[in-house]
Scaffold this active site. Structure first.
Site, PDB file in Angstrom:
ATOM      1  N   HIS A 114      -2.272  -5.387   1.673  1.00 13.94           N
ATOM      2  CA  HIS A 114      -3.353  -5.989   1.272  1.00 13.94           C
ATOM      3  C   HIS A 114      -3.302  -7.401   1.154  1.00 13.94           C
ATOM      4  O   HIS A 114      -2.274  -7.951   0.264  1.00 13.94           O
ATOM      5  CB  HIS A 114      -4.293  -5.281  -0.018  1.00 13.94           C
ATOM      6  CG  HIS A 114      -5.474  -6.354  -0.322  1.00 13.94           C
ATOM      7  ND1 HIS A 114      -6.543  -6.020   0.124  1.00 13.94           N
ATOM      8  CD2 HIS A 114      -5.644  -7.109  -1.284  1.00 13.94           C
ATOM      9  CE1 HIS A 114      -7.534  -6.869  -0.613  1.00 13.94           C
ATOM     10  NE2 HIS A 114      -6.860  -7.612  -1.302  1.00 13.94           N
ATOM     11  N   LYS A 153       0.632  -1.243   0.137  1.00  9.72           N
ATOM     12  CA  LYS A 153       0.129   0.080   0.122  1.00  9.72           C
ATOM     13  C   LYS A 153       0.728   1.155   0.055  1.00  9.72           C
ATOM     14  O   LYS A 153       2.092   1.092   0.124  1.00  9.72           O
ATOM     15  CB  LYS A 153      -1.085   0.098   1.160  1.00  9.72           C
ATOM     16  CG  LYS A 153      -2.013  -1.181   1.149  1.00  9.72           C
ATOM     17  CD  LYS A 153      -2.839  -1.034   2.225  1.00  9.72           C
ATOM     18  CE  LYS A 153      -3.943  -2.079   2.242  1.00  9.72           C
ATOM     19  NZ  LYS A 153      -5.126  -2.274   3.431  1.00  9.72           N
ATOM     20  N   ASN A 156      -2.287   0.453   6.699  1.00 12.03           N
ATOM     21  CA  ASN A 156      -1.668  -0.928   7.313  1.00 12.03           C
ATOM     22  C   ASN A 156      -0.693  -1.535   6.474  1.00 12.03           C
ATOM     23  O   ASN A 156      -0.811  -2.742   6.327  1.00 12.03           O
ATOM     24  CB  ASN A 156      -2.704  -1.626   7.786  1.00 12.03           C
ATOM     25  CG  ASN A 156      -3.636  -1.938   6.788  1.00 12.03           C
ATOM     26  OD1 ASN A 156      -3.680  -1.920   5.558  1.00 12.03           O
ATOM     27  ND2 ASN A 156      -4.984  -2.960   7.153  1.00 12.03           N
ATOM     28  N   TYR A 159     -12.494  -1.288  -3.945  1.00 14.85           N
ATOM     29  CA  TYR A 159     -12.905  -1.456  -2.594  1.00 14.85           C
ATOM     30  C   TYR A 159     -14.572  -1.456  -2.404  1.00 14.85           C
ATOM     31  O   TYR A 159     -15.133  -1.130  -1.497  1.00 14.85           O
ATOM     32  CB  TYR A 159     -12.444  -0.452  -1.654  1.00 14.85           C
ATOM     33  CG  TYR A 159     -10.892  -1.310  -1.256  1.00 14.85           C
ATOM     34  CD1 TYR A 159     -10.753  -1.893  -0.457  1.00 14.85           C
ATOM     35  CD2 TYR A 159      -9.846  -0.341  -1.454  1.00 14.85           C
ATOM     36  CE1 TYR A 159      -9.345  -2.447  -0.085  1.00 14.85           C
ATOM     37  CE2 TYR A 159      -8.445  -0.748  -1.288  1.00 14.85           C
ATOM     38  CZ  TYR A 159      -8.556  -1.759  -0.238  1.00 14.85           C
ATOM     39  OH  TYR A 159      -6.952  -2.084  -0.070  1.00 14.85           O
ATOM     40  N   GLU A 201      -9.649 -10.064  -7.727  1.00  9.19           N
ATOM     41  CA  GLU A 201      -8.558  -8.945  -7.581  1.00  9.19           C
ATOM     42  C   GLU A 201      -7.504  -9.067  -8.528  1.00  9.19           C
ATOM     43  O   GLU A 201      -7.102  -8.109  -8.962  1.00  9.19           O
ATOM     44  CB  GLU A 201      -8.088  -8.895  -6.200  1.00  9.19           C
ATOM     45  CG  GLU A 201      -9.469  -8.575  -5.087  1.00  9.19           C
ATOM     46  CD  GLU A 201      -9.042  -8.677  -3.751  1.00  9.19           C
ATOM     47  OE1 GLU A 201     -10.071  -8.303  -2.860  1.00  9.19           O
ATOM     48  OE2 GLU A 201      -7.904  -9.184  -3.153  1.00  9.19           O
TER      49      GLU A 201
END
Ligand code: UDP
Ligand code: MG
Length: 138
Positions: free
Chosen positions: A116, A10, A113, A50, A127
């Site tokens: 993913h 990320k 965070n 998302y 995805e």
């Protein structure tokens, strides 16, 4: 497809120069890279990726954050890939992630965070297909 999962390093982890150390952890854990790209999501694409979270209170912040800088997207292969990769990355909230997990080592907050990981075989395929065509998978 049960031996494949999808990941993104990320924007926070990319900005903090964690691409190399995170890829090393992924390789040490026995995952093979099937496809990989350094790219950036537009707000529209982040919203689409998302969409499953669109009713959740953090959705707009998540879309802004995920489109706020470059990411590394990849398809990974290993036996039991989805479950083993979720163990490798640790809990969504890095404060609750097991010692030695990627989020424990490299993430600072529940929103930024670091990484993913797909939560099911079905989502891994969806995805992966979002970022990579068949001819980009090796
Ligand atoms: N997220 C957040 N606040 C929360 C929960 C999640 O900002 O309270 C963000 C975080 O970046 C997380 C992503 O939304 O990784 C997707 O949430 P999910 O519950 O699917 O967590 P994950 O599967 O990534 O562990
Ligand atoms: Mg999830």
């Amino acid at each position: 497809m049960s031996n494949r999962t999808f990941t993104m390093i990320k924007p926070d982890a990319v900005a903090n120069n964690h691409i190399g150390p995170i890829l090393a952890k992924i390789n040490e854990a026995g995952f093979r890279i099937i496809a990989m790209k350094y790219t950036r999501l537009s707000p529209e694409l982040a919203a689409k990726f998302y969409a499953i979270h669109k009713e959740r209170p953090f959705y707009n912040d998540l879309v802004n954050y995920m489109s706020g800088g470059p990411i590394v997207a990849a398809i990974l292969e290993k036996n039991n890939a989805v479950e083993d990769f979720r163990k490798l990355i640790g809990a969504t909230d890095p404060a609750k992630a097991e010692p030695g997990t990627i989020r424990n080592l490299f993430a600072k907050s529940i929103d930024a965070n670091a990484i993913h990981g797909s939560d099911s075989n079905e989502n891994a395929e969806i995805e992966g297909s979002f970022f990579f065509s068949q001819t980009e998978r090796f």
